[in-house]
Scaffold this motif. Structure first.
Motif, PDB file in Angstrom:
ATOM      1  N   TYR A  45      60.579 -69.806 -70.105  1.00 42.31           N
ATOM      2  CA  TYR A  45      60.115 -70.340 -71.636  1.00 42.31           C
ATOM      3  C   TYR A  45      60.207 -69.470 -72.733  1.00 42.31           C
ATOM      4  O   TYR A  45      60.791 -69.500 -73.893  1.00 42.31           O
ATOM      5  CB  TYR A  45      59.131 -71.456 -71.293  1.00 42.31           C
ATOM      6  N   GLN A  46      59.167 -68.596 -72.362  1.00 44.22           N
ATOM      7  CA  GLN A  46      59.005 -67.249 -73.427  1.00 44.22           C
ATOM      8  C   GLN A  46      60.394 -66.487 -73.690  1.00 44.22           C
ATOM      9  O   GLN A  46      60.615 -66.242 -74.735  1.00 44.22           O
ATOM     10  CB  GLN A  46      58.013 -66.555 -73.011  1.00 44.22           C
ATOM     11  N   THR A  47      60.924 -66.306 -72.778  1.00 43.81           N
ATOM     12  CA  THR A  47      62.057 -65.388 -72.787  1.00 43.81           C
ATOM     13  C   THR A  47      63.235 -66.310 -73.534  1.00 43.81           C
ATOM     14  O   THR A  47      63.773 -65.748 -74.432  1.00 43.81           O
ATOM     15  CB  THR A  47      62.678 -65.061 -71.437  1.00 43.81           C
ATOM     16  N   GLU A  48      63.366 -67.561 -73.368  1.00 45.62           N
ATOM     17  CA  GLU A  48      64.340 -68.310 -74.189  1.00 45.62           C
ATOM     18  C   GLU A  48      64.128 -68.365 -75.415  1.00 45.62           C
ATOM     19  O   GLU A  48      64.889 -68.381 -76.482  1.00 45.62           O
ATOM     20  CB  GLU A  48      64.290 -69.817 -73.587  1.00 45.62           C
ATOM     21  N   LEU A  49      62.759 -68.463 -75.992  1.00 43.59           N
ATOM     22  CA  LEU A  49      62.460 -68.462 -77.258  1.00 43.59           C
ATOM     23  C   LEU A  49      62.549 -67.284 -78.232  1.00 43.59           C
ATOM     24  O   LEU A  49      62.695 -67.219 -79.372  1.00 43.59           O
ATOM     25  CB  LEU A  49      60.875 -68.848 -77.226  1.00 43.59           C
ATOM     26  N   LEU A  50      62.591 -65.946 -77.380  1.00 45.29           N
ATOM     27  CA  LEU A  50      63.081 -64.726 -77.928  1.00 45.29           C
ATOM     28  C   LEU A  50      64.524 -64.510 -78.495  1.00 45.29           C
ATOM     29  O   LEU A  50      64.742 -63.834 -79.350  1.00 45.29           O
ATOM     30  CB  LEU A  50      62.767 -63.692 -77.098  1.00 45.29           C
ATOM     31  N   HIS A  51      65.267 -65.195 -77.879  1.00 45.82           N
ATOM     32  CA  HIS A  51      66.930 -65.296 -78.402  1.00 45.82           C
ATOM     33  C   HIS A  51      67.236 -63.777 -78.213  1.00 45.82           C
ATOM     34  O   HIS A  51      67.973 -63.117 -79.171  1.00 45.82           O
ATOM     35  CB  HIS A  51      67.065 -65.668 -79.552  1.00 45.82           C
ATOM     36  N   LYS A  83      65.736 -54.019 -79.517  1.00 45.04           N
ATOM     37  CA  LYS A  83      64.535 -53.198 -79.325  1.00 45.04           C
ATOM     38  C   LYS A  83      63.213 -54.468 -79.322  1.00 45.04           C
ATOM     39  O   LYS A  83      63.050 -55.041 -80.096  1.00 45.04           O
ATOM     40  CB  LYS A  83      64.005 -52.162 -80.595  1.00 45.04           C
ATOM     41  N   VAL A  84      62.824 -54.433 -77.997  1.00 39.57           N
ATOM     42  CA  VAL A  84      61.770 -55.391 -77.649  1.00 39.57           C
ATOM     43  C   VAL A  84      60.588 -54.821 -77.326  1.00 39.57           C
ATOM     44  O   VAL A  84      60.363 -53.954 -76.489  1.00 39.57           O
ATOM     45  CB  VAL A  84      62.572 -56.454 -76.339  1.00 39.57           C
ATOM     46  N   LEU A  85      59.488 -55.150 -77.881  1.00 34.84           N
ATOM     47  CA  LEU A  85      58.157 -54.799 -77.527  1.00 34.84           C
ATOM     48  C   LEU A  85      57.472 -55.920 -76.596  1.00 34.84           C
ATOM     49  O   LEU A  85      57.296 -56.970 -76.838  1.00 34.84           O
ATOM     50  CB  LEU A  85      57.077 -54.718 -78.594  1.00 34.84           C
ATOM     51  N   GLU A  86      56.940 -55.534 -75.385  1.00 31.28           N
ATOM     52  CA  GLU A  86      56.401 -56.494 -74.313  1.00 31.28           C
ATOM     53  C   GLU A  86      54.793 -56.002 -74.297  1.00 31.28           C
ATOM     54  O   GLU A  86      54.440 -54.701 -74.023  1.00 31.28           O
ATOM     55  CB  GLU A  86      56.827 -56.179 -73.092  1.00 31.28           C
ATOM     56  N   ILE A  87      54.008 -56.955 -74.596  1.00 29.19           N
ATOM     57  CA  ILE A  87      52.516 -56.727 -74.517  1.00 29.19           C
ATOM     58  C   ILE A  87      52.001 -57.201 -73.471  1.00 29.19           C
ATOM     59  O   ILE A  87      52.091 -58.624 -73.110  1.00 29.19           O
ATOM     60  CB  ILE A  87      51.844 -57.498 -75.729  1.00 29.19           C
ATOM     61  N   GLY A  88      51.527 -56.483 -72.403  1.00 31.63           N
ATOM     62  CA  GLY A  88      51.187 -56.864 -71.151  1.00 31.63           C
ATOM     63  C   GLY A  88      52.333 -56.672 -69.965  1.00 31.63           C
ATOM     64  O   GLY A  88      52.697 -57.502 -69.790  1.00 31.63           O
ATOM     65  N   THR A  89      52.346 -55.323 -69.258  1.00 32.14           N
ATOM     66  CA  THR A  89      53.467 -55.221 -68.510  1.00 32.14           C
ATOM     67  C   THR A  89      53.214 -55.875 -67.177  1.00 32.14           C
ATOM     68  O   THR A  89      54.152 -56.520 -66.546  1.00 32.14           O
ATOM     69  CB  THR A  89      53.368 -53.608 -68.187  1.00 32.14           C
ATOM     70  N   LYS A 104      62.253 -57.813 -81.530  1.00 31.59           N
ATOM     71  CA  LYS A 104      61.397 -58.885 -80.862  1.00 31.59           C
ATOM     72  C   LYS A 104      59.999 -58.387 -80.308  1.00 31.59           C
ATOM     73  O   LYS A 104      60.175 -57.284 -79.815  1.00 31.59           O
ATOM     74  CB  LYS A 104      62.493 -59.747 -79.798  1.00 31.59           C
ATOM     75  N   ILE A 105      59.090 -59.257 -80.294  1.00 32.18           N
ATOM     76  CA  ILE A 105      57.730 -58.858 -79.604  1.00 32.18           C
ATOM     77  C   ILE A 105      57.498 -60.083 -78.717  1.00 32.18           C
ATOM     78  O   ILE A 105      57.425 -61.076 -79.185  1.00 32.18           O
ATOM     79  CB  ILE A 105      56.849 -58.723 -80.689  1.00 32.18           C
ATOM     80  N   LEU A 106      57.132 -59.882 -77.581  1.00 30.07           N
ATOM     81  CA  LEU A 106      56.482 -60.725 -76.448  1.00 30.07           C
ATOM     82  C   LEU A 106      55.153 -60.713 -76.138  1.00 30.07           C
ATOM     83  O   LEU A 106      54.943 -59.390 -75.609  1.00 30.07           O
ATOM     84  CB  LEU A 106      57.581 -60.790 -75.352  1.00 30.07           C
ATOM     85  N   VAL A 107      54.291 -61.579 -76.304  1.00 30.02           N
ATOM     86  CA  VAL A 107      52.717 -61.111 -75.692  1.00 30.02           C
ATOM     87  C   VAL A 107      52.745 -62.247 -74.599  1.00 30.02           C
ATOM     88  O   VAL A 107      52.863 -63.268 -74.622  1.00 30.02           O
ATOM     89  CB  VAL A 107      51.853 -61.556 -77.019  1.00 30.02           C
ATOM     90  N   THR A 108      52.229 -61.365 -73.372  1.00 28.76           N
ATOM     91  CA  THR A 108      52.123 -62.182 -72.388  1.00 28.76           C
ATOM     92  C   THR A 108      50.597 -62.609 -71.758  1.00 28.76           C
ATOM     93  O   THR A 108      50.479 -62.640 -70.821  1.00 28.76           O
ATOM     94  CB  THR A 108      52.725 -61.535 -71.177  1.00 28.76           C
ATOM     95  N   ALA A 109      49.847 -62.701 -72.694  1.00 31.50           N
ATOM     96  CA  ALA A 109      48.614 -62.996 -72.559  1.00 31.50           C
ATOM     97  C   ALA A 109      47.883 -63.773 -73.915  1.00 31.50           C
ATOM     98  O   ALA A 109      48.640 -63.653 -75.169  1.00 31.50           O
ATOM     99  CB  ALA A 109      47.703 -61.703 -72.477  1.00 31.50           C
ATOM    100  N   GLY A 110      47.127 -64.594 -73.704  1.00 39.56           N
ATOM    101  CA  GLY A 110      46.533 -65.708 -74.589  1.00 39.56           C
ATOM    102  C   GLY A 110      45.689 -64.989 -75.665  1.00 39.56           C
ATOM    103  O   GLY A 110      44.982 -64.187 -75.218  1.00 39.56           O
ATOM    104  N   ALA A 111      45.924 -65.212 -76.991  1.00 40.72           N
ATOM    105  CA  ALA A 111      45.012 -64.630 -78.169  1.00 40.72           C
ATOM    106  C   ALA A 111      44.522 -65.723 -79.038  1.00 40.72           C
ATOM    107  O   ALA A 111      45.141 -66.558 -78.962  1.00 40.72           O
ATOM    108  CB  ALA A 111      46.091 -63.740 -78.722  1.00 40.72           C
ATOM    109  N   PRO A 112      43.240 -65.381 -79.307  1.00 36.74           N
ATOM    110  CA  PRO A 112      42.650 -66.398 -80.344  1.00 36.74           C
ATOM    111  C   PRO A 112      43.278 -66.478 -81.701  1.00 36.74           C
ATOM    112  O   PRO A 112      43.289 -67.630 -82.339  1.00 36.74           O
ATOM    113  CB  PRO A 112      41.132 -65.745 -80.568  1.00 36.74           C
ATOM    114  N   SER A 113      44.083 -65.430 -81.938  1.00 38.72           N
ATOM    115  CA  SER A 113      44.958 -65.530 -83.408  1.00 38.72           C
ATOM    116  C   SER A 113      46.249 -64.647 -83.187  1.00 38.72           C
ATOM    117  O   SER A 113      46.203 -63.869 -82.055  1.00 38.72           O
ATOM    118  CB  SER A 113      44.182 -65.041 -84.390  1.00 38.72           C
TER     119      SER A 113
END
Length: 214
Positions: A71-77, A83-89, A148-157
């Motif tokens: 789901y997340q990856t699909e949203l990134l297109h 160049k993609v930044l992933e937060i949370g390896t 693209k930036i992908l965050v793989t953890a829940g954030a308050p904002s």
């Protein structure tokens, strides 16, 4: 490590389930069918490794549910060469999906145990990424901007630090909410100061930890 006909068959079943749940991006589905998820969760039986659910890994973290990854990856297109930044390896499973899609990946992890393990492991599968140990909520400003930036953890904002590291025309995907439930959110950087935010389905992630997080 063995990737048997049984494992490959279980991946085909998983991909069928993801299609039934609404995942349409063929490139994402092909990546999930190709990558041996059981290598990332060796302590689990094959049937568990390919169940559509999150699993515990080292350092008190989890490997996301395959549907969530898709789901997340699909949203990134993702486009090849971006160049993609992933937060949370984490385990590196999502990282490998991004690399398989042709992205140039920069990934950051705050847990040294996971960082050390994934840094050594992913290249054995043929996946090359740029690994960083540190506070993911700060991103990697010295390597910005990112397509693209992908965050793989829940954030308050949504951390401003990450928004500023997006290229114009770039997309950020991040789960935003409280510690119990988060709404998957995309942010498109339209111009230097203008952003467009869209909210999607609700998920549950481990919390993003750091200076700009909880």
């Amino acid at each position: 490590m063995l990737d048997s006909y049984k494992h490959k068959g279980l991946r085909k079943v998983l991909v069928k389930q993801l299609k039934e749940k609404g995942i349409k991006d063929e490139a994402v589905l092909k990546a999930i069918e190709k990558i041996p998820r059981h290598f990332f969760v060796e302590k689990y039986a094959a049937e568990v490794a390919y169940a559509d659910k999150a699993l515990q890994i080292d350092a008190g973290q989890t490997i996301s549910q395959p549907y969530t990854v898709a789901y997340q990856t699909e949203l990134l297109h993702i486009q090849k060469g971006e160049k993609v930044l992933e937060i949370g390896t984490g385990s590196g499973y999502q990282t490998s999906i991004l690399v398989e899609l042709g992205a140039k990946v920069y990934t950051i992890e705050r847990q040294k145990e996971l960082f050390d393990k994934t840094l050594k492991f992913l290249p054995t599968l043929g996946y090359t990424a740029n690994f960083y140990l540190g506070d993911g909520s700060n991103g990697i400003p010295e390597e910005a901007p990112f397509n693209k930036i992908l965050v793989t953890a829940g954030a308050p904002s949504i951390p401003d630090t990450l928004l500023k590291q997006l290229a114009i025309g770039g997309i950020l995907v991040i789960p935003v909410g409280d510690e119990k439930v988060q709404t998957m959110t995309t942010v498109l950087r339209v111009s230097e100061k203008e952003y467009e935010k869209v909210e999607f389905a609700q998920f549950r992630f481990v919390p993003l930890i750091g200076d700009k997080a909880w």
